[in-house]
Motif scaffolding. Structure first.
Motif, PDB file in Angstrom:
ATOM      1  N   VAL A 115      27.015   3.045  78.117  1.00  0.00           N
ATOM      2  CA  VAL A 115      28.336   2.504  77.779  1.00  0.00           C
ATOM      3  C   VAL A 115      28.649   1.287  78.634  1.00  0.00           C
ATOM      4  CG1 VAL A 115      30.808   2.968  77.986  1.00  0.00           C
ATOM      5  CG2 VAL A 115      29.322   4.608  76.822  1.00  0.00           C
ATOM      6  N   CYS A 127      29.406  -2.641  77.468  1.00  0.00           N
ATOM      7  CA  CYS A 127      30.657  -3.321  77.812  1.00  0.00           C
ATOM      8  C   CYS A 127      30.389  -4.577  78.628  1.00  0.00           C
ATOM      9  CB  CYS A 127      31.569  -2.379  78.584  1.00  0.00           C
ATOM     10  SG  CYS A 127      32.110  -0.933  77.649  1.00  0.00           S
ATOM     11  N   TYR A 159      26.295   1.867  66.264  1.00  0.00           N
ATOM     12  CA  TYR A 159      27.087   2.899  65.579  1.00  0.00           C
ATOM     13  C   TYR A 159      26.502   3.239  64.215  1.00  0.00           C
ATOM     14  CZ  TYR A 159      30.911   3.551  68.870  1.00  0.00           C
ATOM     15  OH  TYR A 159      31.657   3.922  69.973  1.00  0.00           O
ATOM     16  N   LEU A 203      23.126   2.664  73.741  1.00  0.00           N
ATOM     17  CA  LEU A 203      24.410   3.071  73.178  1.00  0.00           C
ATOM     18  C   LEU A 203      24.214   4.046  72.022  1.00  0.00           C
ATOM     19  CD1 LEU A 203      27.471   2.839  73.096  1.00  0.00           C
ATOM     20  CD2 LEU A 203      27.235   0.754  71.716  1.00  0.00           C
ATOM     21  N   ILE A 232      32.114   8.930  71.236  1.00  0.00           N
ATOM     22  CA  ILE A 232      32.669   7.712  71.840  1.00  0.00           C
ATOM     23  C   ILE A 232      33.312   6.893  70.730  1.00  0.00           C
ATOM     24  CG2 ILE A 232      32.117   5.612  73.116  1.00  0.00           C
ATOM     25  CD1 ILE A 232      29.618   7.207  74.181  1.00  0.00           C
ATOM     26  N   ALA A 262      37.653   2.023  70.435  1.00  0.00           N
ATOM     27  CA  ALA A 262      37.724   1.521  71.808  1.00  0.00           C
ATOM     28  C   ALA A 262      36.952   0.206  71.935  1.00  0.00           C
ATOM     29  CB  ALA A 262      37.187   2.559  72.787  1.00  0.00           C
ATOM     30  N   PHE A 263      35.786   0.129  71.313  1.00  0.00           N
ATOM     31  CA  PHE A 263      35.027  -1.125  71.334  1.00  0.00           C
ATOM     32  C   PHE A 263      35.755  -2.221  70.564  1.00  0.00           C
ATOM     33  CE2 PHE A 263      31.340   1.447  72.638  1.00  0.00           C
ATOM     34  CZ  PHE A 263      30.767   0.601  73.582  1.00  0.00           C
ATOM     35  N   THR A 286      39.926   0.803  77.695  1.00  0.00           N
ATOM     36  CA  THR A 286      38.984   1.218  76.659  1.00  0.00           C
ATOM     37  C   THR A 286      37.721   1.831  77.258  1.00  0.00           C
ATOM     38  OG1 THR A 286      38.197  -1.069  76.658  1.00  0.00           O
ATOM     39  CG2 THR A 286      39.741  -0.442  74.915  1.00  0.00           C
ATOM     40  N   ARG A 320      38.376   5.340  77.841  1.00  0.00           N
ATOM     41  CA  ARG A 320      38.264   6.107  76.596  1.00  0.00           C
ATOM     42  C   ARG A 320      36.798   6.427  76.286  1.00  0.00           C
ATOM     43  NH1 ARG A 320      41.294   3.745  71.522  1.00  0.00           N
ATOM     44  NH2 ARG A 320      40.689   5.816  70.763  1.00  0.00           N
ATOM     45  N   MET A 321      35.913   5.481  76.545  1.00  0.00           N
ATOM     46  CA  MET A 321      34.493   5.696  76.259  1.00  0.00           C
ATOM     47  C   MET A 321      33.856   6.678  77.227  1.00  0.00           C
ATOM     48  SD  MET A 321      33.448   1.701  75.742  1.00  0.00           S
ATOM     49  CE  MET A 321      34.515   0.575  74.861  1.00  0.00           C
ATOM     50  N   GLU A 371      41.664  11.669  78.360  1.00  0.00           N
ATOM     51  CA  GLU A 371      41.502  10.300  77.852  1.00  0.00           C
ATOM     52  C   GLU A 371      42.697   9.432  78.221  1.00  0.00           C
ATOM     53  OE1 GLU A 371      41.860   8.465  73.539  1.00  0.00           O
ATOM     54  OE2 GLU A 371      39.920   9.467  73.754  1.00  0.00           O
TER      55      GLU A 371
END
Length: 275
Positions: A37, A41, A69, A81, A90, A94-95, A127, A130-131, A143
């Motif tokens: 993650v 980022c 994803y 990822l 995840i 958030a991304f 964010t 959150r991940m 979270e």
């Protein structure tokens, strides 16, 4: 195929000693998830600020996120990822919100209100909380606390880097606070640390400290990684301590911790992470 964890760890060590040191306190599988993650980022941030950064690079990064994803990763970080996404929920949202924050950084940056500042801090760092939360075994309440912790860390970064950011035509200090405290842009550009400026910095330091307190309440809600997160938070709070000792002179100096100071915080992090 197993992702190239050595390559991902090198990316992290190169960009953040703070995060890398903390990540070593995660259990092995969760550590890999955290690396995956963070690398994703960090490379998004590099797409804005790194060599060749800009809108085109940012869009290329976003396409990599979408490939991960979609189960079609290409680059090493995308494979990492995708590996993490097979194991933890995840959120793609958030991304997406992070991308909005990176778009702000393409600048020039001028924020109008303190609320805008906190929204920006959420987008580029809350964010990340959150991940990371699902990797650490946290639920919805955890979270929310992780978001606060991410905001606190980003606000710390902003307070540390005011002078450096001005050189990039970025001013994250919001207009409403500049006016309320009587801080003039020409003083900032001239590197003048006025009493009004110190008062503004003290206000935002207090805001960051409050966010840390709220965010760290979430440690008890996590199943793994409590010490890792505590260590990262303690290091960032140490930057605030240094900034205060500098008299809030962040226009000509950059507050930072030495390696031994980071290690000195390890016992405190382990103690604060105990159930």
């Amino acid at each position: 195929m197993e992702p190239d964890w050595k390559a991902l760890s090198r990316t992290i060590r190169a960009h953040s000693a703070t995060f890398y040191l903390g990540s070593l306190l995660f259990p092995k599988e969760a550590r890999k998830g955290a690396w995956a993650v963070y690398a994703a980022c960090r490379l998004g941030d590099e797409a804005v600020d790194g060599e060749g950064g800009g809108m085109e690079a940012l869009e290329a990064w976003w396409q990599g996120v979408e490939r991960a994803y979609g189960g079609r990763p290409k680059e090493a970080w995308e494979k990492g990822l995708a590996w993490a996404l097979e194991r933890w929920p995840i959120p793609l949202e958030a991304f997406s919100h992070m991308k909005e924050g990176f778009l702000t950084d393409l600048g020039p940056v001028r924020l109008k209100t303190e609320e805008e500042l906190l929204t920006y801090c959420y987008r580029v760092a809350g964010t990340v909380g959150r991940m990371m939360s699902p990797i650490a075994g946290g639920g919805p309440e955890a979270e929310e606390k992780a978001i606060r912790l991410g905001q606190a860390m980003q606000l710390t970064n902003i307070l540390r880097d005011v002078g450096e950011d001005l050189g990039r035509d970025r001013l994250y200090l919001p207009q409403d606070l500049l006016e309320a405290y009587g801080v003039r842009l020409e003083d900032l550009l001239g590197g003048r640390i006025t009493p009004q400026y110190r008062a503004l910095m003290a206000h935002l330091e207090g805001k960051a400290r409050a966010l840390y307190r709220e965010g760290l309440e979430g440690l008890r809600l996590l199943k793994v990684g409590r010490a890792a997160i505590a260590l990262a938070a303690l290091q960032y709070q140490g930057i605030l301590d240094k900034l205060r000792l500098l008299g809030y002179d962040n226009l000509r100096h950059r507050a930072h911790l030495k390696a031994w100071e980071r290690l000195w915080l390890l016992p405190k992090a382990l103690l604060s992470a105990r159930p």
